[in-house]
Design a protein around this motif. Structure first.
Motif: not given
Length: 335
Positions: A288-302, A307-311
């Motif tokens: 989850r910690e790694q995923e959190s950094s990638y989610l932040a990157r997605i928010d910045a890139t796009f 950017r809806p999310r699905l679990s």
């Protein structure tokens, strides 16, 4: 986000393994449950759309739910049909003594690089323009970037090919007068109406030359119409599916940049398989910690796109019941 399903054409794409086929299927179920007439199409040679529905699908539309039909286009069948049409056309023009050699050339062409893609692109264009007119929404589960850019370039490519053909044809001057009406200048956007045959100077051409001209004009018109629909944000949109991982982010960023540079509407990026907040354990906490950094990157890139999310779901998605559950997640995400 609901507007994505209100357009007539929707392309769902993404890097292999991110769940784009499952998302496309669930979106089709959601739209059909909302009363839309939906056609879901897979063009991937390694089809998995039928597996998601737990149904056998083929090259013709099959009814899966009220309002939802689905099909898996077989590229090999498209090549056979395409070459059969070309051979039949040549049979009308060529001397009988030439047919054996022409048919041999067609057999060789079947294995040539690009033949499968050419046949597939023509089928996609026909589906966009005429074959799927009875549907409110057509969803393509495919590789949208490559197919789209090729469809956009086909009018100019056909013009160049035709010019080369005419340079070796003694009737080139007469036929050229016809074809120049559909030859866009380099870089031009296609806004001119090309559908009125009375605007094309067929007079003075013999029957054979007129038939060649009509065949070429029909194909150009088809690709012009497909191009206009792809470029129209009121009719067409793209949805990219990605997971919060490095490679899907990079590939999606390139795809979005390429389409937007070509003035093609991208509706959203859908972030799939996000770890639920309820999962626990040291291993999952590190994930989850790694995923959190990638989610932040997605928010910045796009940042300029929804950017809806699905679990991440607990098991595989297979069959209508599972797709209905996923469709409800999509509804909650704003679709």
């Amino acid at each position: 986000m609901s507007s994505v399903l209100e357009r007539r054409l929707l392309w769902v794409g993404g890097k292999g393994g991110v769940g784009k086929t499952t998302i496309a299927a669930a979106l089709a179920v959601l739209a059909a449950r909302d009363g839309r007439r939906v056609l879901l199409i897979s063009t991937d040679p390694a089809h998995s759309l039928g597996d998601v529905f737990d149904q056998s699908l083929g090259d013709r539309a099959r009814r899966l739910l009220p309002g939802l039909d689905a099909m898996e286009i077989d590229p090999d069948s498209e090549v056979d049909a395409h070459l059969s049409r070309v051979t039949e056309q040549m049979r009308r023009f060529a001397a009988p003594t030439m047919m054996a050699e022409l048919e041999r050339q067609m057999r060789l062409t079947r294995q040539s690089p690009g033949t499968q893609e050419a046949a597939l692109l023509e089928r996609l264009a026909r589906l966009m323009v005429s074959e799927a007119e009875e549907y409110d929404l057509v969803i393509f589960d495919t590789a949208p970037t490559g197919h789209t850019l090729r469809l956009l370039s086909l009018p100019e490519a056909m013009a160049a090919w035709t010019d080369g053909l005419l340079s070796h044809n003694k009737r080139s001057e007469e036929l050229g007068k016809v074809l120049k009406h559909l030859t866009p200048k380099s870089g031009d956007r296609i806004d001119t109406p090309f559908d009125e045959p009375e605007d094309v100077p067929f007079e003075g051409l013999d029957e054979r030359t007129r038939e060649v001209a009509r065949t070429l004009l029909d194909r150009r018109r088809l690709f012009h119409r497909a191009r206009r629909r792809i470029e129209n944000p009121r009719e067409n949109s793209f949805l990219f599916v990605l997971t919060p991982e490095r490679l899907p982010i990079l590939e999606t960023a390139r795809a979005v940049e390429t389409l937007e540079a070509a003035h093609i509407p991208v509706a959203a990026t859908l972030v799939n398989r996000v770890l639920p907040e309820t999962v626990d354990g040291e291993f999952l906490q590190r994930r989850r910690e790694q995923e959190s950094s990638y989610l932040a990157r997605i928010d910045a890139t796009f940042a300029h796109l929804p950017r809806p999310r699905l679990s991440l779901m607990a098991g595989d998605i297979q069959g209508i019941e599972d797709l209905e559950a996923l469709a409800q997640q999509l509804r909650s995400a704003g679709f």
